[in-house]
Design a protein around this motif. Structure first.
Motif, short mmCIF file in Angstrom:
data_model
loop_
_atom_site.label_atom_id
_atom_site.label_comp_id
_atom_site.label_asym_id
_atom_site.label_seq_id
_atom_site.Cartn_x
_atom_site.Cartn_y
_atom_site.Cartn_z
N ARG A 7 0.86 -1.19 0.00
CA ARG A 7 0.00 0.00 0.00
C ARG A 7 0.89 1.23 0.00
O ARG A 7 1.83 1.33 0.78
CB ARG A 7 -0.90 -0.01 1.23
N HIS A 8 0.59 2.15 -0.86
CA HIS A 8 1.44 3.32 -1.01
C HIS A 8 0.61 4.59 -0.98
O HIS A 8 -0.49 4.61 -1.50
CB HIS A 8 2.22 3.23 -2.33
N ARG A 9 1.17 5.59 -0.37
CA ARG A 9 0.48 6.86 -0.29
C ARG A 9 0.57 7.59 -1.63
O ARG A 9 1.61 7.55 -2.29
CB ARG A 9 1.05 7.71 0.83
N LYS A 10 -0.52 8.21 -2.00
CA LYS A 10 -0.58 8.89 -3.28
C LYS A 10 0.25 10.18 -3.22
O LYS A 10 0.14 10.95 -2.28
CB LYS A 10 -2.04 9.24 -3.60
N ALA A 13 -1.34 13.75 -2.38
CA ALA A 13 -2.64 13.65 -1.72
C ALA A 13 -2.69 14.48 -0.44
O ALA A 13 -3.70 15.10 -0.13
CB ALA A 13 -2.96 12.18 -1.41
N MET A 14 -1.59 14.48 0.30
CA MET A 14 -1.62 15.20 1.58
C MET A 14 -1.79 16.70 1.38
O MET A 14 -2.38 17.38 2.21
CB MET A 14 -0.35 14.88 2.38
#
Lengths: 161, 160
Positions: A7-10, A13-14
């Motif tokens: 799972r990877h953070r986009k 996105a933050m």
């Protein structure tokens, strides 16, 4: 290959989650003006005249741009390439309404009418708008977006015969 | 100050502000165009989409249908006031719940109110009810609800 299956953070996105990402509406540039598009309240009516005097008299209004202000020649996908005319402008539909609709080979009479106002077939009907103003209306019932599959089905039925 | 303006004093994210505004301006217009707090989004501008949700004295309100003068002397909290390290923001990031991100600030302000008032783990139904006024046109509701429920757990999931 450690990235596969995890799972990877986009990326970015933050910024959107913190409210710091700049959307188009969030931009403020020097001398920037805001435009408001005025569309017809009627589905398919003639533009008899455009009176922009009240808008121009409003404080802060820099310009009112109508079809008359468009440059010639005009090259744009929304323009009739053969005549270099915008498809909808003041008076344009009035000159084109005399022609009767011609159905093309695929039976796309209404679609053709939408794409080219010259193919309007309905006699103008006199209506009254909500404000009581008398308007001329060329409205034709629109075909559903399912028309191409229906047309294919019709051809299939003919073949079976 | 124009003769038709009024002087408005309130607190935004804990900071006292004073701003001269026409009395008919909405809270959204003052936040975005007078104070340049553009994290609060202007979507439908008529109270349908919830993108402009902010908190007024801790309660979620739609800033586009709230007159700015109604905020006189009160506390307004926007997405900028969450900082960036709020468990909800981390959960939305982990769950990939912000697609285009336009609805996200409003979602956060509604969800923060839910979690703060509930003070416990919330159910998906409770989260869905709290976010009923926040429309996501990317239609990513599943991940948004996952993130809100996850953030309501004590401590949340460990950082990846």
């Amino acid at each position: 290959m450690s990235a596969v299956g995890g799972r990877h953070r986009k990326v970015g996105a933050m910024d959107r989650i913190r409210g710091v990402a700049a959307f188009t509406d969030d931009l403020a540039l020097p001398g920037m003006l805001h435009a408001k598009i005025l569309r017809s309240p009627h589905a398919h009516a003639r533009i008899l005249a455009i009176d922009a005097s009240a808008a121009l008299a409003t404080e802060g209004v820099a310009a009112v741009i109508t079809g008359r202000d468009l440059p010639r020649p005009l090259r744009h996908p929304a323009v009739d390439a053969r005549r270099e005319r915008p498809r909808a402008r003041e008076g344009a539909l009035r000159r084109r309404r005399r022609g009767r609709a011609r159905r093309d080979r695929r039976g796309h009479g209404h679609r053709g009418a939408l794409a080219d106002p010259r193919r309007l077939r309905a006699a103008p009907r006199a209506l009254r708008s909500r404000g009581g103003a008398r308007v001329r209306d060329h409205h034709q019932p629109l075909r559903s977006h399912g028309q191409p599959p229906q047309a294919r089905g019709a051809r299939l039925r003919r073949r079976r015969r | 100050m124009s003769p038709r303006s009024v002087l408005l004093a309130f607190r935004v994210n804990g900071t006292p502000v004073e701003v001269a505004i026409p009395p008919h301006h909405t809270l959204l217009e003052v936040l975005r165009y007078a104070l340049r707090l553009t994290g609060t989004k202007q979507g439908c501008d008529e109270g349908d989409c919830g993108a402009c949700t902010v908190q007024l004295d801790g309660e979620p309100v739609l800033a586009c249908v709230t007159l700015a003068v109604q905020a006189e002397g009160r506390d307004v909290r926007t997405v900028e006031g969450l900082g960036g390290a709020h468990p909800l923001q981390d959960a939305l990031d982990r769950h990939d719940a912000a697609q285009c991100g336009f609805c996200t600030p409003g979602v956060l302000m509604s969800a923060e109110h839910l979690l703060r008032t509930a003070g416990r783990k919330v159910t998906r139904e409770e989260a869905a009810a709290a976010l009923a006024g926040n429309l996501c046109r990317c239609t990513g509701y599943t991940k948004i609800l996952d993130a809100v429920v996850d953030a309501s757990r004590e401590g949340g999931e460990p950082e990846r």
